[in-house]
Design a protein around this motif. Sequence first.
Motif, mmCIF file in Angstrom:
data_model
loop_
_atom_site.group_PDB
_atom_site.id
_atom_site.type_symbol
_atom_site.label_atom_id
_atom_site.label_comp_id
_atom_site.label_asym_id
_atom_site.label_seq_id
_atom_site.Cartn_x
_atom_site.Cartn_y
_atom_site.Cartn_z
ATOM 1 N N GLY A 249 0.786 -1.231 0.000
ATOM 2 C CA GLY A 249 0.000 0.000 0.000
ATOM 3 C C GLY A 249 0.817 1.279 0.000
ATOM 4 N N ILE A 250 2.148 1.188 -0.096
ATOM 5 C CA ILE A 250 3.003 2.371 -0.026
ATOM 6 C C ILE A 250 3.909 2.431 -1.256
ATOM 7 N N ASN B 238 1.223 7.198 0.394
ATOM 8 C CA ASN B 238 0.075 6.307 0.415
ATOM 9 C C ASN B 238 -0.438 6.114 -1.009
ATOM 10 N N GLU C 266 -3.154 4.919 -2.130
ATOM 11 C CA GLU C 266 -4.574 5.134 -2.350
ATOM 12 C C GLU C 266 -4.912 6.598 -2.562
ATOM 13 N N MET D 38 3.628 9.929 3.811
ATOM 14 C CA MET D 38 3.660 9.318 5.134
ATOM 15 C C MET D 38 4.938 9.693 5.884
#
Length: 396
Positions: free
Chosen positions: A68-69, A83, A85, A90
């Motif tokens: 997810g990163i 991120n 999404e 981050m």
Amino acid sequence: MKSLTWRTLTSAAVAVAFLAACSSTDEPDFAELGPIDEQVSPRVQWSTNLGHGSDEFFSRLSPTYADGIIYAADRHGRVSAVNAENGRRMWQTDLSPDKPFSLTSVFRKGPPARLSGGITLANGVLYVGTENGQMYALDAATGDINWEVNVPGEVVSAPAYGEGFLIAHLGNGLLYAMDASNGEERWRHEEEVPTLSLRGTSSPAIASGGVIMGSNNGRAAVLILESGQIAWDERITAPSGSTDLQRMVDIDATPVVRGDTLYLLSFNGELVALQLRSGDVLWRRDYQGYRTPQVTASRIYLTNSRSHVLELDRINGNERWRNNALYGRSLTEVAIHGNYLISADRFGVVHWLDRESGRLVGRHELRKDGIQVAPLVVDDKVIIQTNKGRLIALSI
């Protein structure tokens, strides 16, 4: 001094010069975009600023992805975790040297770290190197620096990780093996570097207990990972032609291993398939390039030096289709996304091709922000890193 001057040529500049020399005077240097049968309608899902980008320098700082990163870096020294999404940052770590203090220093960005080789992600650690001869290991969760070491040359391609080793192919031709846990030297292997070569080196590959390297003098070798001893060393392509430019035989594309077969592509040479364990040649085809091919179970997808995109049969190297509608646009490697191939160009245009036929079926323009590194496919998104330091997620 002559050697240093030649070595500062960028791969992109050399490729453009080569194309110009080979083209007729009445043919344009690059293809203009024409109408296409549009089947794909990309849109921007999010955009994030990474920093200062690569400026005018050739860069292979490609983003990478896990859990997810998205991890990405700019040449100046900023490494970021984003991120996937929503594009929110981050963490960000700045590896650039501290700038001297002055009353005006707050308005200047200071000296660059000259990040160039990476990013490589393995076991929760990011590895990235610099043209200043430094290698960094960062904690992927926090961005904290685990270790940093000086290495005996420029790091201009991504290092390879395997079995606790970190292997870097340095700009001076040295293959340099480190302990991935602390950066300590394990072994080194020297190779001869020609006076004139592309600005860059092939990233090594690790497979079956061996380190596979392609050199700037047209040779390929497999070394035993544990010791650095040579298992085999073969000339893949020999210099030919009447000019120094025509005699360049750099293997700048990363070696690709599929099963027990090794695939290597050289700039003015050929695409060659070899037996991994022996180095015996299975077949050769007359394709030249410096972009790493994509190899699937049955196909090879290739961007050649002229920015033609080709599909080949993996078993015998026979050509199945070719698209030359984007010649001279300095296309990146292709990325595979379902039924499509995706490539980007130096003018900031992202192109979609149908995998079965090679036809252009979609495009997206990014406001003249050039692109040097291949798109990254993350689930239903296509991630683009631009020369100006933007990270952009496209969806269709």
